[in-house]
Scaffold this active site. Sequence first.
Site, PDB file in Angstrom:
ATOM      1  CG  HIS A   1       5.811  42.846 -43.935  1.00  0.00           C
ATOM      2  ND1 HIS A   1       6.488  43.248 -45.046  1.00  0.00           N
ATOM      3  CD2 HIS A   1       6.680  42.094 -43.206  1.00  0.00           C
ATOM      4  CE1 HIS A   1       7.733  42.769 -45.003  1.00  0.00           C
ATOM      5  NE2 HIS A   1       7.867  42.064 -43.892  1.00  0.00           N
TER       6      HIS A   1
ATOM      7  CG  ASP B   1       9.462  44.655 -16.831  1.00  0.00           C
ATOM      8  OD1 ASP B   1       8.886  45.766 -16.685  1.00  0.00           O
ATOM      9  OD2 ASP B   1      10.686  44.560 -17.046  1.00  0.00           O
TER      10      ASP B   1
ATOM     11  CG  HIS C   1      15.712  49.813 -20.307  1.00  0.00           C
ATOM     12  ND1 HIS C   1      14.848  48.826 -20.689  1.00  0.00           N
ATOM     13  CD2 HIS C   1      15.120  50.448 -19.264  1.00  0.00           C
ATOM     14  CE1 HIS C   1      13.772  48.857 -19.917  1.00  0.00           C
ATOM     15  NE2 HIS C   1      13.912  49.830 -19.045  1.00  0.00           N
TER      16      HIS C   1
ATOM     17  CE1 TYR D   1      17.224  47.512 -18.100  1.00  0.00           C
ATOM     18  CE2 TYR D   1      18.246  45.938 -16.584  1.00  0.00           C
ATOM     19  CZ  TYR D   1      18.042  47.246 -17.010  1.00  0.00           C
ATOM     20  OH  TYR D   1      18.646  48.285 -16.350  1.00  0.00           O
ATOM     21  CB  SER D   2      11.186  40.571 -18.631  1.00  0.00           C
ATOM     22  OG  SER D   2      12.107  39.729 -17.991  1.00  0.00           O
ATOM     23  CG  ASN D   3      10.490  45.502 -20.679  1.00  0.00           C
ATOM     24  OD1 ASN D   3       9.330  45.475 -20.302  1.00  0.00           O
ATOM     25  ND2 ASN D   3      11.493  45.779 -19.869  1.00  0.00           N
TER      26      ASN D   3
END
Length: 131
Positions: free
Chosen positions: A20, A28, A98, A120-122
């Site tokens: 938890h 990316d 970012h 920004y595909s993170n």
Amino acid sequence: MKKSGILNSEVASVVAGMGHMDWLSIGDAGMPVPMGTKKIDLCVDKELPTFMQILENVLKEMKIQKIYLADEIKDQNPEQLENIKQALPDVEIEFMPHTDLKKNLAKTHAFIRTGEMTPYSNIILESGVTF
């Protein structure tokens, strides 16, 4: 041989070990990973696998209570932001610069590198609890 679910042994092991509020990151192909952070490199080629393919598979086996994204995704990659929201419709989203997201990768149990080639595909996933 495992019959279903995540078949990659490293990814399956990390997901199975999450407690938890633990963090796991997916990103990316260009995201820099801090020294000391476990990197699971799944990138085979451009867009293979995609960010969403990996995220959707991880979500089948992991309870998520919160996610962290870069502020920049709102303007620079709104389509991917919408994909993420559709995959996690009832999950809280916290946006940060970012540069802060990159620093926070050091706090994750692992970073899963995809072949994604869009900016920004993170994401950082915060594990929930199933009871």
